[in-house]
Design an enzyme around this catalytic site. Structure first.
Site, PDB file in Angstrom:
ATOM      1  N   SER A   1       0.823  -1.209   0.000  1.00 20.57           N
ATOM      2  CA  SER A   1       0.000   0.000   0.000  1.00 20.57           C
ATOM      3  C   SER A   1       0.858   1.261   0.000  1.00 20.57           C
ATOM      4  CB  SER A   1      -0.872  -0.018   1.255  1.00 20.57           C
ATOM      5  OG  SER A   1      -1.426   1.256   1.485  1.00 20.57           O
TER       6      SER A   1
ATOM      7  N   TYR B   1      -2.261   5.194  -4.079  1.00 22.71           N
ATOM      8  CA  TYR B   1      -3.345   6.123  -3.817  1.00 22.71           C
ATOM      9  C   TYR B   1      -2.954   7.387  -4.542  1.00 22.71           C
ATOM     10  CZ  TYR B   1      -6.149   3.525  -0.527  1.00 22.71           C
ATOM     11  OH  TYR B   1      -7.005   2.616   0.023  1.00 22.71           O
TER      12      TYR B   1
ATOM     13  N   THR C   1      -5.775   2.292  -6.909  1.00 29.35           N
ATOM     14  CA  THR C   1      -7.060   2.155  -6.221  1.00 29.35           C
ATOM     15  C   THR C   1      -7.929   3.366  -6.509  1.00 29.35           C
ATOM     16  OG1 THR C   1      -6.018   0.823  -4.529  1.00 29.35           O
ATOM     17  CG2 THR C   1      -8.133   1.814  -3.957  1.00 29.35           C
TER      18      THR C   1
ATOM     19  N   LYS D   1      -8.095  -0.936  -9.361  1.00 30.21           N
ATOM     20  CA  LYS D   1      -8.772  -1.620  -8.244  1.00 30.21           C
ATOM     21  C   LYS D   1      -9.998  -0.820  -7.808  1.00 30.21           C
ATOM     22  CE  LYS D   1      -7.743  -3.304  -3.528  1.00 30.21           C
ATOM     23  NZ  LYS D   1      -8.228  -2.369  -2.513  1.00 30.21           N
TER      24      LYS D   1
ATOM     25  N   HIS E   1     -13.542  -2.693  -1.814  1.00 34.60           N
ATOM     26  CA  HIS E   1     -12.663  -2.293  -0.700  1.00 34.60           C
ATOM     27  C   HIS E   1     -13.086  -3.006   0.591  1.00 34.60           C
ATOM     28  CE1 HIS E   1      -9.518   0.926  -0.133  1.00 34.60           C
ATOM     29  NE2 HIS E   1      -9.722   0.633   1.128  1.00 34.60           N
TER      30      HIS E   1
HETATM   31  C1  LIG Z   1      -7.085  -2.279   7.467  1.00 37.34           C
HETATM   32  C2  LIG Z   1      -7.262  -2.194   5.983  1.00 37.34           C
HETATM   33  C3  LIG Z   1      -6.461  -1.328   5.264  1.00 37.34           C
HETATM   34  C4  LIG Z   1      -6.592  -1.264   3.874  1.00 37.34           C
HETATM   35  N1  LIG Z   1      -5.738  -0.464   3.183  1.00 37.34           N
HETATM   36  C5  LIG Z   1      -5.820  -0.435   1.854  1.00 37.34           C
HETATM   37  C6  LIG Z   1      -4.897   0.332   1.115  1.00 37.34           C
HETATM   38  O1  LIG Z   1      -4.020   0.964   1.665  1.00 37.34           O
HETATM   39  N2  LIG Z   1      -5.039   0.352  -0.244  1.00 37.34           N
HETATM   40  C7  LIG Z   1      -6.028  -0.340  -0.892  1.00 37.34           C
HETATM   41  O2  LIG Z   1      -6.127  -0.293  -2.116  1.00 37.34           O
HETATM   42  N3  LIG Z   1      -6.898  -1.095  -0.203  1.00 37.34           N
HETATM   43  C8  LIG Z   1      -6.807  -1.158   1.143  1.00 37.34           C
HETATM   44  N4  LIG Z   1      -7.673  -1.959   1.828  1.00 37.34           N
HETATM   45  C9  LIG Z   1      -8.663  -2.759   1.091  1.00 37.34           C
HETATM   46  C10 LIG Z   1      -8.075  -4.132   0.705  1.00 37.34           C
HETATM   47  O3  LIG Z   1      -7.070  -4.007  -0.271  1.00 37.34           O
HETATM   48  C11 LIG Z   1      -9.145  -5.046   0.123  1.00 37.34           C
HETATM   49  O4  LIG Z   1      -9.811  -4.421  -0.942  1.00 37.34           O
HETATM   50  C12 LIG Z   1     -10.172  -5.521   1.149  1.00 37.34           C
HETATM   51  O5  LIG Z   1      -9.610  -5.660   2.426  1.00 37.34           O
HETATM   52  C13 LIG Z   1     -10.725  -6.847   0.663  1.00 37.34           C
HETATM   53  O6  LIG Z   1     -11.719  -7.294   1.475  1.00 37.34           O
HETATM   54  P1  LIG Z   1     -11.500  -8.368   2.661  1.00 37.34           P
HETATM   55  O7  LIG Z   1     -10.872  -7.619   3.778  1.00 37.34           O
HETATM   56  O8  LIG Z   1     -12.887  -8.797   2.932  1.00 37.34           O
HETATM   57  O9  LIG Z   1     -10.604  -9.483   2.126  1.00 37.34           O
HETATM   58  C14 LIG Z   1      -7.558  -2.046   3.208  1.00 37.34           C
HETATM   59  C15 LIG Z   1      -8.355  -2.927   3.943  1.00 37.34           C
HETATM   60  C16 LIG Z   1      -8.210  -3.006   5.318  1.00 37.34           C
HETATM   61  C17 LIG Z   1      -9.062  -3.997   6.065  1.00 37.34           C
HETATM   62  C1  LIG Z   2      -4.942   4.730   3.641  1.00 40.17           C
HETATM   63  C2  LIG Z   2      -6.262   4.146   3.815  1.00 40.17           C
HETATM   64  C3  LIG Z   2      -7.310   4.875   3.165  1.00 40.17           C
HETATM   65  C4  LIG Z   2      -6.293   2.732   4.067  1.00 40.17           C
HETATM   66  C5  LIG Z   2      -7.482   2.067   3.500  1.00 40.17           C
HETATM   67  O1  LIG Z   2      -7.599   1.896   2.334  1.00 40.17           O
HETATM   68  C6  LIG Z   2      -8.498   1.564   4.371  1.00 40.17           C
HETATM   69  O2  LIG Z   2      -8.413   1.760   5.583  1.00 40.17           O
HETATM   70  O3  LIG Z   2      -9.445   0.958   3.867  1.00 40.17           O
END
Ligand SMILES: Cc1cc2nc3c(=O)[nH]c(=O)nc-3n(C[C@H](O)[C@H](O)[C@H](O)COP(=O)(O)O)c2cc1C
Ligand SMILES: CC(C)CC(=O)C(=O)O
Length: 386
Positions: free
Chosen positions: A127, A151, A177, A259, A283
């Site tokens: 990320s 991002y 994303t 994404k 997401h």
């Molecule tokens: C704590 C957390 C942080 C995340 N940070 C990002 C991120 O920095 N960039 C991004 O594209 N998606 C981020 N996501 C989304 C994940 O890439 C993904 O789309 C999502 O977690 C998939 O669903 P799942 O948790 O049910 O497997 C984040 C998700 C979580 C739970």
């Molecule tokens: C930097 C953030 C927006 C992290 C993220 O994608 C999330 O928390 O779902």
């Protein structure tokens, strides 16, 4: 590993504690354990989703509506889970999706994830909002495959700088994303007033970036509040449109994946613009409350662009059976999010390896018991659906 399911026999022979960090092998139980062990703030941030949680629930309900119809007498002795994704061979159709701010659950954060991913040769998508820098994570991952997630910031110089750094550090594919130009409405975090960034977590790439530092007079300074406010001001770019995709091509010569695609028209536009792949994702239900379950949109997107591009999937994967369903509906591979964050929080690098090994072993067994020996043979005919 010839068969991921050998792992199951290892556990029976040696006991869970000898083979694994003593964690549950059912990832939904792992999730419940994480709720008990992680701090309320960190757990709330990872587990939380947008608004009433309707989208996160829809993600799981979508999986429940599809059922596998196993086939018999098909010689499943030899199985090969490997798949090709964007020109690279993966040991299984599974990637570690981009999850930022991971040091909220474990001090080693993304470094531990990179080591676990590298040990299994599974691509990690780093990320932009990681707790460690692009370069530190690359070093921890060594020869392991790595992708970078952008991002898209307001300042194009920072975007270009991130892409240059990622390229130089050996990240091979770019994930952009689109669904988070700003954070969704997340009651868990609002109620606890918990936001990792305001605690200085998730800004490592920005605070180490020359283009970012230029915007705050050259350095972060002892009082980080100016830098954090600048971060909040440039983090997301709600003004970008389809017309801006050319910028990515100018600054990235490898594969580009978008994404957060949920609509077939968006998928078509992406492909028409020369994008190499799309990730059907909401997401993990963290952005729009009341949105459609991600899996519900997968068949349409695959029908629209599956022949012309690589379609990947995330949001709601919790088991090998879920991977089978997403693949049967046309995804080339899936990304996991929360489950490996819980593994990390509970047992560091070993916990992430645990999650990956369980997922792959269960995928291998579910395929075998359904009469399938290769991911490419999975088709909608193996499912009974809505
Ligand atoms: C704590 C957390 C942080 C995340 N940070 C990002 C991120 O920095 N960039 C991004 O594209 N998606 C981020 N996501 C989304 C994940 O890439 C993904 O789309 C999502 O977690 C998939 O669903 P799942 O948790 O049910 O497997 C984040 C998700 C979580 C739970
Ligand atoms: C930097 C953030 C927006 C992290 C993220 O994608 C999330 O928390 O779902």
């Amino acid at each position: 590993m010839s068969s991921f399911a050998d792992f199951q026999n290892e556990i029976y022979l040696n006991g869970l504690g000898d083979v694994l960090p003593g964690l549950p092998t059912d990832l939904t139980r792992l999730e419940r354990l994480a709720r008990k062990r992680l701090s309320p703030g960190a757990h709330g941030y990872v587990a939380g989703s947008a608004g009433t949680g309707a989208t996160a629930r829809a993600n799981r309900e979508a999986f429940d509506r599809w059922r596998i119809v196993p086939r018999m007498l098909r010689d499943v002795t030899v199985r090969d889970l490997s798949v090709e994704v964007l020109g690279a061979s993966l040991p299984a159709p599974v990637l570690l999706g981009p999850v930022g701010v991971l040091s909220i659950v474990h001090p080693d954060g993304e470094l531990a994830v990179a080591r676990a991913a590298s040990a299994l040769n599974v691509p990690m998508v780093l990320s932009s909002a990681a707790s460690y820098t692009i370069e530190e994570v690359a070093e921890a991952g060594g020869e392991g495959p790595r992708w970078f997630q952008l991002y898209w910031p307001k300042d194009p110089e920072i975007a270009a700088s991130f892409l240059g750094r990622a390229k130089a550090a050996g990240y091979t594919a770019l994930v952009v994303t689109l669904d988070t130009p700003m954070l969704g409405w997340r009651p868990h975090d609002l109620d606890q007033a918990y936001l990792p960034f305001l605690r200085g977590i998730g800004v490592a790439n920005y605070f180490s970036d020359p283009a970012f530092l230029k915007g705050i007079g050259g350095s972060v300074g002892a009082d980080r509040s100016t830098a954090l406010l600048h971060w909040a001001a440039i983090f997301g770019n709600p003004a970008v449109t389809w017309d801006d995709l050319g910028f990515l091509r100018e600054h990235w010569d490898g594969p580009i994946v978008l994404k957060g695609i949920q609509h077939t028209d968006d998928a078509r536009r992406a492909v028409d613009a020369g994008i190499d792949g799309v990730i059907v994702s909401n997401h993990g239900g963290r952005q729009v409350d009341g949105a459609v379950g991600a899996l519900d949109m997968l068949p349409e997107v695959v029908a629209a662009v599956g022949e012309r591009t690589t379609v990947l999937f995330d949001s709601g994967i919790r088991s090998g059976a879920d991977v089978v369903k997403a693949l049967a509906l046309g995804a080339r591979a899936v990304l996991v999010g929360r489950p490996y964050a819980y593994g990390l929080g509970l047992a560091g690098e070993a916990g992430v390896r645990h999650v990956l090994r369980c997922l792959m072993a269960e995928l291998d067994l579910t395929m075998a018991l359904s009469g399938i020996t290769r991911p490419a043979d999975l088709t909608p005919e193996f499912l009974r659906g809505p």
